[in-house]
Design a protein around this motif. Sequence first.
Motif, PDB file in Angstrom:
ATOM      1  N   SER A  88       0.824  -1.228   0.000  1.00  0.00           N
ATOM      2  CA  SER A  88       0.000   0.000   0.000  1.00  0.00           C
ATOM      3  C   SER A  88       0.851   1.268   0.000  1.00  0.00           C
ATOM      4  N   HIS A  89       2.091   1.137   0.407  1.00  0.00           N
ATOM      5  CA  HIS A  89       2.957   2.314   0.513  1.00  0.00           C
ATOM      6  C   HIS A  89       4.411   1.858   0.539  1.00  0.00           C
ATOM      7  N   THR A  93       4.737   1.204  -6.583  1.00  0.00           N
ATOM      8  CA  THR A  93       3.309   1.435  -6.799  1.00  0.00           C
ATOM      9  C   THR A  93       2.594   1.368  -5.447  1.00  0.00           C
ATOM     10  N   GLN A  94       1.464   2.018  -5.381  1.00  0.00           N
ATOM     11  CA  GLN A  94       0.650   2.011  -4.160  1.00  0.00           C
ATOM     12  C   GLN A  94      -0.683   1.359  -4.518  1.00  0.00           C
ATOM     13  N   SER A  97      -3.957   3.412  -4.432  1.00  0.00           N
ATOM     14  CA  SER A  97      -3.917   4.743  -5.031  1.00  0.00           C
ATOM     15  C   SER A  97      -5.135   4.976  -5.928  1.00  0.00           C
ATOM     16  N   ASP A  98      -5.743   6.149  -5.784  1.00  0.00           N
ATOM     17  CA  ASP A  98      -6.907   6.594  -6.577  1.00  0.00           C
ATOM     18  C   ASP A  98      -8.226   5.909  -6.199  1.00  0.00           C
ATOM     19  N   LEU A 138      -1.909   7.177   1.434  1.00  0.00           N
ATOM     20  CA  LEU A 138      -1.973   6.065   0.475  1.00  0.00           C
ATOM     21  C   LEU A 138      -2.431   6.513  -0.911  1.00  0.00           C
ATOM     22  N   GLY A 139      -2.632   7.815  -1.093  1.00  0.00           N
ATOM     23  CA  GLY A 139      -3.039   8.331  -2.400  1.00  0.00           C
ATOM     24  C   GLY A 139      -4.493   8.091  -2.732  1.00  0.00           C
TER      25      GLY A 139
END
Length: 171
Positions: A88-89, A93-94, A97-98, A138-139
């Motif tokens: 997740s972080h 990549t997360q 995210s989004d 986490l975006g």
Amino acid sequence: MKTTVFVIHPNIHQSRVNSALAINAGSLPDVNVRYLYDLYPDGKIDVAAEQATLENTDRIVLQFPMQWYSTPPLLKQWLDDVLTYGWSHGGETQALSDKQLMLAVSLGGAESAYQPDGAAGHTVSEYLLSFKTISGYLGMHYIKPFITGGSATITDEEIVAQAERYKTMLA
Ligand SMILES: Cc1cc2nc3c(=O)[nH]c(=O)nc-3n(C[C@H](O)[C@H](O)[C@H](O)COP(=O)(O)O)c2cc1C
């Protein structure tokens, strides 16, 4: 949009508010409901299963009763276990995210008590602030929480109306 509602209630089978909300949410075609205390009665969370569920969801709803101005303990454990470094972080990549994050929180007290000059002394948003921070970290996109106040005195008719509002909001 695919939605997963994670219900984190230590005693969902005696719940009035959260059970009604969850049943109504689950009647929607694109909503999947997971009862975490039923899935993990021993507290041993299947991290791979939770992460796979999250990856396949656009909107994540964490639904729980406020307990001691915080969350039921399994939610804290779920966060600690499932939001892993590199997934997740912390990696390139997360995974979340989004995606959207929304809380659905029931209060035993009246929502009006959650004011600086009320009995709770702070707003519900202040008590829930860590989730907004996690969401940003986490975006994710943090959606306004869905709050049900006054659970201690709410009537059956009010629960039905609130559950309908929840369903409309998630549809
Ligand atoms: C251990 C415990 C702690 C609680 N702490 C709070 C609290 O800090 N603030 C509050 O408004 N209600 C508190 N409550 C009341 C619950 O939030 C309330 O019973 C719940 O939201 C009702 O939802 P349900 O019908 O789905 O069980 C607490 C309840 C329990 C069992």
